[in-house]
Design a protein around this motif. Structure first.
Motif, PDB file in Angstrom:
ATOM      1  N   VAL A 128     -15.515   8.043  -3.182  1.00 23.49           N
ATOM      2  CA  VAL A 128     -14.734   6.936  -3.727  1.00 23.49           C
ATOM      3  C   VAL A 128     -13.318   7.469  -3.923  1.00 23.49           C
ATOM      4  CG1 VAL A 128     -14.411   5.315  -5.632  1.00 23.49           C
ATOM      5  CG2 VAL A 128     -16.731   5.886  -4.870  1.00 23.49           C
ATOM      6  N   LEU A 129     -12.352   6.717  -3.409  1.00 29.57           N
ATOM      7  CA  LEU A 129     -10.946   7.097  -3.512  1.00 29.57           C
ATOM      8  C   LEU A 129     -10.204   6.137  -4.436  1.00 29.57           C
ATOM      9  CD1 LEU A 129     -10.086   7.566   0.282  1.00 29.57           C
ATOM     10  CD2 LEU A 129     -10.745   9.341  -1.349  1.00 29.57           C
ATOM     11  N   ALA A 130      -9.353   6.678  -5.276  1.00 26.60           N
ATOM     12  CA  ALA A 130      -8.378   5.905  -6.048  1.00 26.60           C
ATOM     13  C   ALA A 130      -7.084   6.700  -5.981  1.00 26.60           C
ATOM     14  CB  ALA A 130      -8.845   5.681  -7.476  1.00 26.60           C
ATOM     15  N   LEU A 131      -6.565   6.851  -4.757  1.00 27.39           N
ATOM     16  CA  LEU A 131      -5.467   7.787  -4.521  1.00 27.39           C
ATOM     17  C   LEU A 131      -4.142   7.352  -5.130  1.00 27.39           C
ATOM     18  CD1 LEU A 131      -6.325   8.813  -0.868  1.00 27.39           C
ATOM     19  CD2 LEU A 131      -6.788  10.048  -2.986  1.00 27.39           C
ATOM     20  N   ALA A 132      -3.820   6.097  -5.019  1.00 30.68           N
ATOM     21  CA  ALA A 132      -2.566   5.615  -5.608  1.00 30.68           C
ATOM     22  C   ALA A 132      -2.810   4.326  -6.377  1.00 30.68           C
ATOM     23  CB  ALA A 132      -1.524   5.399  -4.514  1.00 30.68           C
ATOM     24  N   PHE A 133      -4.061   4.032  -6.648  1.00 25.02           N
ATOM     25  CA  PHE A 133      -4.413   2.771  -7.295  1.00 25.02           C
ATOM     26  C   PHE A 133      -3.725   2.606  -8.645  1.00 25.02           C
ATOM     27  CE2 PHE A 133      -7.365   0.599 -10.288  1.00 25.02           C
ATOM     28  CZ  PHE A 133      -7.132  -0.691  -9.847  1.00 25.02           C
ATOM     29  N   TYR A 134      -3.744   3.640  -9.465  1.00 29.48           N
ATOM     30  CA  TYR A 134      -3.195   3.529 -10.817  1.00 29.48           C
ATOM     31  C   TYR A 134      -1.665   3.515 -10.825  1.00 29.48           C
ATOM     32  CZ  TYR A 134      -8.023   4.272 -12.029  1.00 29.48           C
ATOM     33  OH  TYR A 134      -9.386   4.148 -12.123  1.00 29.48           O
ATOM     34  N   ASP A 135      -1.050   3.777  -9.672  1.00 27.46           N
ATOM     35  CA  ASP A 135       0.403   3.676  -9.521  1.00 27.46           C
ATOM     36  C   ASP A 135       0.797   2.466  -8.686  1.00 27.46           C
ATOM     37  OD1 ASP A 135       0.853   6.058 -10.926  1.00 27.46           O
ATOM     38  OD2 ASP A 135       0.507   7.244  -9.119  1.00 27.46           O
ATOM     39  N   SER A 136      -0.154   1.621  -8.388  1.00 29.19           N
ATOM     40  CA  SER A 136       0.073   0.459  -7.539  1.00 29.19           C
ATOM     41  C   SER A 136       1.108  -0.477  -8.159  1.00 29.19           C
ATOM     42  CB  SER A 136      -1.256  -0.286  -7.363  1.00 29.19           C
ATOM     43  OG  SER A 136      -1.034  -1.618  -6.995  1.00 29.19           O
ATOM     44  N   GLY A 191      -4.381  -0.655  -0.640  1.00 27.23           N
ATOM     45  CA  GLY A 191      -3.114  -1.132  -0.098  1.00 27.23           C
ATOM     46  C   GLY A 191      -3.364  -2.449   0.600  1.00 27.23           C
ATOM     47  N   SER A 192      -2.318  -3.161   0.880  1.00 26.35           N
ATOM     48  CA  SER A 192      -2.501  -4.474   1.486  1.00 26.35           C
ATOM     49  C   SER A 192      -1.387  -4.791   2.464  1.00 26.35           C
ATOM     50  CB  SER A 192      -2.559  -5.543   0.393  1.00 26.35           C
ATOM     51  OG  SER A 192      -1.330  -5.597  -0.296  1.00 26.35           O
ATOM     52  N   THR A 193      -1.626  -5.819   3.238  1.00 33.12           N
ATOM     53  CA  THR A 193      -0.631  -6.262   4.212  1.00 33.12           C
ATOM     54  C   THR A 193       0.229  -7.376   3.657  1.00 33.12           C
ATOM     55  OG1 THR A 193      -2.295  -7.728   5.167  1.00 33.12           O
ATOM     56  CG2 THR A 193      -2.004  -5.583   6.201  1.00 33.12           C
ATOM     57  N   GLY A 194      -0.049  -7.774   2.456  1.00 32.84           N
ATOM     58  CA  GLY A 194       0.739  -8.796   1.776  1.00 32.84           C
ATOM     59  C   GLY A 194       0.388  -8.785   0.309  1.00 32.84           C
ATOM     60  N   SER A 195       1.359  -9.064  -0.505  1.00 32.66           N
ATOM     61  CA  SER A 195       1.175  -8.993  -1.944  1.00 32.66           C
ATOM     62  C   SER A 195       0.793 -10.349  -2.520  1.00 32.66           C
ATOM     63  CB  SER A 195       2.483  -8.521  -2.578  1.00 32.66           C
ATOM     64  OG  SER A 195       2.427  -8.612  -3.962  1.00 32.66           O
ATOM     65  N   THR A 196      -0.020 -10.326  -3.553  1.00 35.49           N
ATOM     66  CA  THR A 196      -0.265 -11.572  -4.281  1.00 35.49           C
ATOM     67  C   THR A 196       0.923 -11.870  -5.195  1.00 35.49           C
ATOM     68  OG1 THR A 196      -1.448 -10.357  -5.984  1.00 35.49           O
ATOM     69  CG2 THR A 196      -2.763 -11.361  -4.245  1.00 35.49           C
ATOM     70  N   ALA A 233     -14.751   7.736   9.762  1.00 31.73           N
ATOM     71  CA  ALA A 233     -15.393   7.370   8.502  1.00 31.73           C
ATOM     72  C   ALA A 233     -15.762   5.887   8.518  1.00 31.73           C
ATOM     73  CB  ALA A 233     -14.463   7.661   7.321  1.00 31.73           C
ATOM     74  N   VAL A 234     -16.712   5.536   7.666  1.00 32.93           N
ATOM     75  CA  VAL A 234     -17.102   4.136   7.476  1.00 32.93           C
ATOM     76  C   VAL A 234     -16.400   3.678   6.199  1.00 32.93           C
ATOM     77  CG1 VAL A 234     -19.032   2.545   7.147  1.00 32.93           C
ATOM     78  CG2 VAL A 234     -19.327   4.596   8.575  1.00 32.93           C
ATOM     79  N   ILE A 235     -15.394   2.831   6.358  1.00 36.86           N
ATOM     80  CA  ILE A 235     -14.490   2.491   5.259  1.00 36.86           C
ATOM     81  C   ILE A 235     -14.790   1.118   4.689  1.00 36.86           C
ATOM     82  CG2 ILE A 235     -12.060   2.068   4.650  1.00 36.86           C
ATOM     83  CD1 ILE A 235     -12.665   4.962   5.264  1.00 36.86           C
ATOM     84  N   THR A 236     -14.723   1.042   3.357  1.00 38.91           N
ATOM     85  CA  THR A 236     -14.663  -0.227   2.652  1.00 38.91           C
ATOM     86  C   THR A 236     -13.420  -0.162   1.780  1.00 38.91           C
ATOM     87  OG1 THR A 236     -17.080  -0.404   2.564  1.00 38.91           O
ATOM     88  CG2 THR A 236     -15.822  -1.799   1.042  1.00 38.91           C
ATOM     89  N   GLY A 237     -12.496  -1.071   2.002  1.00 36.50           N
ATOM     90  CA  GLY A 237     -11.272  -1.122   1.227  1.00 36.50           C
ATOM     91  C   GLY A 237     -11.300  -2.281   0.258  1.00 36.50           C
ATOM     92  N   ILE A 238     -10.804  -2.036  -0.945  1.00 34.01           N
ATOM     93  CA  ILE A 238     -10.699  -3.098  -1.946  1.00 34.01           C
ATOM     94  C   ILE A 238      -9.272  -3.115  -2.473  1.00 34.01           C
ATOM     95  CG2 ILE A 238     -11.461  -3.944  -4.197  1.00 34.01           C
ATOM     96  CD1 ILE A 238     -14.177  -2.704  -3.660  1.00 34.01           C
ATOM     97  N   ASP A 239      -8.692  -4.312  -2.472  1.00 32.65           N
ATOM     98  CA  ASP A 239      -7.351  -4.472  -2.999  1.00 32.65           C
ATOM     99  C   ASP A 239      -7.184  -5.912  -3.454  1.00 32.65           C
ATOM    100  OD1 ASP A 239      -4.695  -2.600  -2.769  1.00 32.65           O
ATOM    101  OD2 ASP A 239      -4.180  -4.727  -2.846  1.00 32.65           O
ATOM    102  N   HIS A 243       0.989   0.768 -19.906  1.00 35.14           N
ATOM    103  CA  HIS A 243       0.332   2.081 -19.870  1.00 35.14           C
ATOM    104  C   HIS A 243      -0.982   2.085 -20.635  1.00 35.14           C
ATOM    105  CE1 HIS A 243      -0.275   6.350 -19.685  1.00 35.14           C
ATOM    106  NE2 HIS A 243      -0.374   6.378 -20.996  1.00 35.14           N
ATOM    107  N   PHE A 244      -0.994   1.545 -21.828  1.00 35.92           N
ATOM    108  CA  PHE A 244      -2.228   1.574 -22.625  1.00 35.92           C
ATOM    109  C   PHE A 244      -3.332   0.748 -21.964  1.00 35.92           C
ATOM    110  CE2 PHE A 244       0.019  -2.100 -24.254  1.00 35.92           C
ATOM    111  CZ  PHE A 244      -0.989  -3.045 -24.442  1.00 35.92           C
ATOM    112  N   GLU A 245      -2.962  -0.302 -21.237  1.00 33.60           N
ATOM    113  CA  GLU A 245      -3.955  -1.098 -20.524  1.00 33.60           C
ATOM    114  C   GLU A 245      -4.508  -0.344 -19.311  1.00 33.60           C
ATOM    115  OE1 GLU A 245      -1.474  -4.480 -19.896  1.00 33.60           O
ATOM    116  OE2 GLU A 245      -2.374  -5.583 -21.556  1.00 33.60           O
ATOM    117  N   MET A 246      -3.711   0.562 -18.745  1.00 35.22           N
ATOM    118  CA  MET A 246      -4.157   1.354 -17.598  1.00 35.22           C
ATOM    119  C   MET A 246      -5.338   2.233 -17.997  1.00 35.22           C
ATOM    120  SD  MET A 246      -3.397   1.529 -14.451  1.00 35.22           S
ATOM    121  CE  MET A 246      -1.715   0.981 -14.394  1.00 35.22           C
TER     122      MET A 246
END
Length: 189
Positions: free
Chosen positions: A125-133, A56-61, A86-92, A142-145
């Motif tokens: 490793v979490l990808a909780l809502a990544f594929y629905d981002s 998730g992010s605080t601003g969209s590209t 927890a020791v978190i590393t976030g990627i977005d 869809h096929f690219e997902m």
């Protein structure tokens, strides 16, 4: 537990308690934390190294009024896990300015996007809502997902500790035999 997290969010992230409830963030957090705690052998988040993909992010590209006005896509799970020790590393791909956890702005749909991470360095490793981002859905079909999943899963297997867990949406996987290929590298519990 949730009341404590919401109180912290109200203070640190200037959110009104009602916003978290009406945006459905409280329900998403409860599900994510419950799934994660149950997936861990010791049921303890404290001190675990967690990589949150598409945090998730605080601003969209891809700036839009919806993304700017609706704060539901901020890194709420990463923030909650940080508060729980927890020791978190976030990627977005979106902006993560001023977050208190380690974070990187990376397009996870690209080959070798996790190449900078050492082997077997994360408990979870979490990808909780990544594929629905909204960001990812705006750029892929869809096929690219499916291709994005094929790009990421071997990388996830590489960075996950041998006793680590991978949560994709609400499905929990454990790391097994990485030499067997992607389909056998992750076994659903």
């Amino acid at each position: 537990l949730m009341d404590c997290i919401i109180e912290v969010f109200s203070e640190k992230y200037h959110t009104h308690r009602d916003f978290l409830y009406t945006a459905g963030i409280d329900d998403k957090l409860v599900l994510a934390l419950d799934d994660l705690i149950n997936a861990l052998p010791d049921h303890d988040i404290r001190g675990k190294k967690i990589l949150d993909l598409g945090c998730g992010s605080t601003g969209s590209t891809y700036e839009s009024n919806f993304m700017n006005e609706n704060r539901q896509f901020e890194p709420w799970v990463s923030r909650a896990l940080l508060e729980l020790g927890a020791v978190i590393t976030g990627i977005d791909v979106g902006k993560l300015n001023n977050e208190r956890f380690e974070h990187f702005n990376i397009d996870l749909a690209k080959e070798n996007s996790l190449a900078f991470i050492q082997n077997e360095s994360y408990d979870v490793v979490l990808a909780l809502a990544f594929y629905d981002s909204p960001e990812l859905l705006q750029r892929t079909h869809h096929f690219e997902m499916i291709e994005v999943k094929n790009i990421l899963r071997p990388q996830i297997g590489r960075v996950l500790k041998s006793n680590g867990v991978y949560l994709e949406d609400r499905t929990i996987y454990t790391k097994r035999n990485l030499t067997s290929g992607v389909k056998r590298a992750f076994t659903q519990i």
